[in-house]
Design a protein around this motif. Structure first.
Motif, PDB file in Angstrom:
ATOM      1  N   LYS A  38      40.072  37.607  31.388  1.00 26.33           N
ATOM      2  CA  LYS A  38      41.106  36.789  30.738  1.00 26.33           C
ATOM      3  C   LYS A  38      40.957  35.309  31.053  1.00 26.33           C
ATOM      4  O   LYS A  38      40.961  34.465  30.160  1.00 26.33           O
ATOM      5  CB  LYS A  38      42.513  37.252  31.174  1.00 26.33           C
ATOM      6  CG  LYS A  38      42.830  38.678  30.785  1.00 26.33           C
ATOM      7  CD  LYS A  38      44.145  39.145  31.372  1.00 26.33           C
ATOM      8  CE  LYS A  38      44.129  39.233  32.886  1.00 26.33           C
ATOM      9  NZ  LYS A  38      43.181  40.224  33.426  1.00 26.33           N
ATOM     10  N   SER A  39      40.828  35.012  32.351  1.00 27.63           N
ATOM     11  CA  SER A  39      40.750  33.603  32.734  1.00 27.63           C
ATOM     12  C   SER A  39      39.462  32.975  32.192  1.00 27.63           C
ATOM     13  O   SER A  39      39.472  31.821  31.732  1.00 27.63           O
ATOM     14  CB  SER A  39      40.817  33.462  34.261  1.00 27.63           C
ATOM     15  OG  SER A  39      42.035  34.001  34.750  1.00 27.63           O
ATOM     16  N   SER A  40      38.382  33.732  32.207  1.00 25.41           N
ATOM     17  CA  SER A  40      37.113  33.220  31.669  1.00 25.41           C
ATOM     18  C   SER A  40      37.247  32.938  30.177  1.00 25.41           C
ATOM     19  O   SER A  40      36.722  31.939  29.673  1.00 25.41           O
ATOM     20  CB  SER A  40      35.997  34.238  31.875  1.00 25.41           C
ATOM     21  OG  SER A  40      35.880  34.597  33.233  1.00 25.41           O
ATOM     22  N   CYS A  41      37.928  33.820  29.478  1.00 26.07           N
ATOM     23  CA  CYS A  41      38.120  33.656  28.034  1.00 26.07           C
ATOM     24  C   CYS A  41      38.932  32.387  27.769  1.00 26.07           C
ATOM     25  O   CYS A  41      38.567  31.563  26.922  1.00 26.07           O
ATOM     26  CB  CYS A  41      38.831  34.889  27.487  1.00 26.07           C
ATOM     27  SG  CYS A  41      39.321  34.749  25.781  1.00 26.07           S
ATOM     28  N   LEU A  42      39.994  32.242  28.536  1.00 26.72           N
ATOM     29  CA  LEU A  42      40.840  31.062  28.351  1.00 26.72           C
ATOM     30  C   LEU A  42      40.048  29.774  28.595  1.00 26.72           C
ATOM     31  O   LEU A  42      40.152  28.800  27.843  1.00 26.72           O
ATOM     32  CB  LEU A  42      42.031  31.165  29.295  1.00 26.72           C
ATOM     33  CG  LEU A  42      43.137  30.157  29.066  1.00 26.72           C
ATOM     34  CD1 LEU A  42      44.495  30.806  29.273  1.00 26.72           C
ATOM     35  CD2 LEU A  42      43.002  28.953  29.975  1.00 26.72           C
TER      36      LEU A  42
END
Ligand code: GTP
Ligand code: MG
Length: 199
Positions: A38-42
């Protein structure tokens, strides 16, 4: 509290358990299992490598982190669910926190639900998806880390997902934070959500 990320049009609004600020902008949340990316995607979406903290260790994001993109919308990085190595009590706590957010956040326009196509579909992902559909919160299913799949594996995984979730295969977005595949598609889906066209 808000902090402009150097050289970008992204502002970190802070990290919250409850009592989230009313920003006055539409919000899109990034949800999914612990460690799904999730954080990588964001970070890929906002174009800032380390806007949201990522980690090899699951359970990195434990509160809700809000990022404001220009003066246009807010992205919410949610804590991941299903991390077995924390106590059940903490798991319940996170789940409650996520559900409370999803149920009460007025500005919430929709949810980007990240799933790992290498895992068996179902379980907590399906629970969340069903909950979102029931609450009539628009949700976009995004299969991430597709860089780890061969073409053949990808075909199979997408068929499996589409069957398990009862969602047309063509509506599942393939994404990779590593190769950035799917970035433009996700951004255009966000644009559509915040500024629906009249036709
Ligand atoms: P929590 O906050 O703990 O719930 O995790 P998260 O969902 O925010 O995952 P995070 O972005 O921290 O990434 C977890 C691990 O997966 C890190 O080691 C990332 O580098 C890796 N990762 C994330 N996205 C991708 C991807 O698209 N491809 C590959 N190969 N690795 C990825
Ligand atoms: Mg995270």
């Amino acid at each position: 509290m808000a902090r402009q990320l150097a050289g970008t049009r992204v502002q970190f609004l802070g990290s919250f358990h409850d009592q989230l600020p009313e920003v006055g902008l539409p919000e899109i949340a990034v949800a999914g299992r612990s460690n799904v990316g999730k954080s990588s995607c964001l970070n890929v979406l906002v174009g800032v490598r380390s806007a949201a903290r990522t980690s090899k260790r699951p359970g990195r994001t434990q509160s809700i982190n809000l990022f404001q993109v220009e003066n246009r919308y807010v992205l919410a990085d949610l804590p991941g669910y299903g991390f077995a190595r924390v106590s059940e009590e903490m798991q319940r706590d996170w789940k409650r926190n996520i559900e409370r957010y999803l149920g009460r956040r007025e500005a919430l326009l929709g949810v980007i639900l990240l799933i790992d196509p290498r895992r068996d579909p179902g379980g907590l992902d399906k629970d969340l998806l069903d909950g979102l559909l029931e609450a009539e919160i628009p949700v976009l299913l995004v299969a991430t880390k597709v860089d780890k799949l061969t073409r053949n594996e990808r075909q199979k995984a997408f068929s499996r997902l589409s069957k398990a979730y009862g969602i047309e295969r063509s509506t599942i977005v393939a994404f990779s934070a590593k190769s950035r595949e799917g970035k433009d598609e996700l951004l255009s889906r966000i644009e559509e959500a915040i500024a629906p066209s009249d036709d």
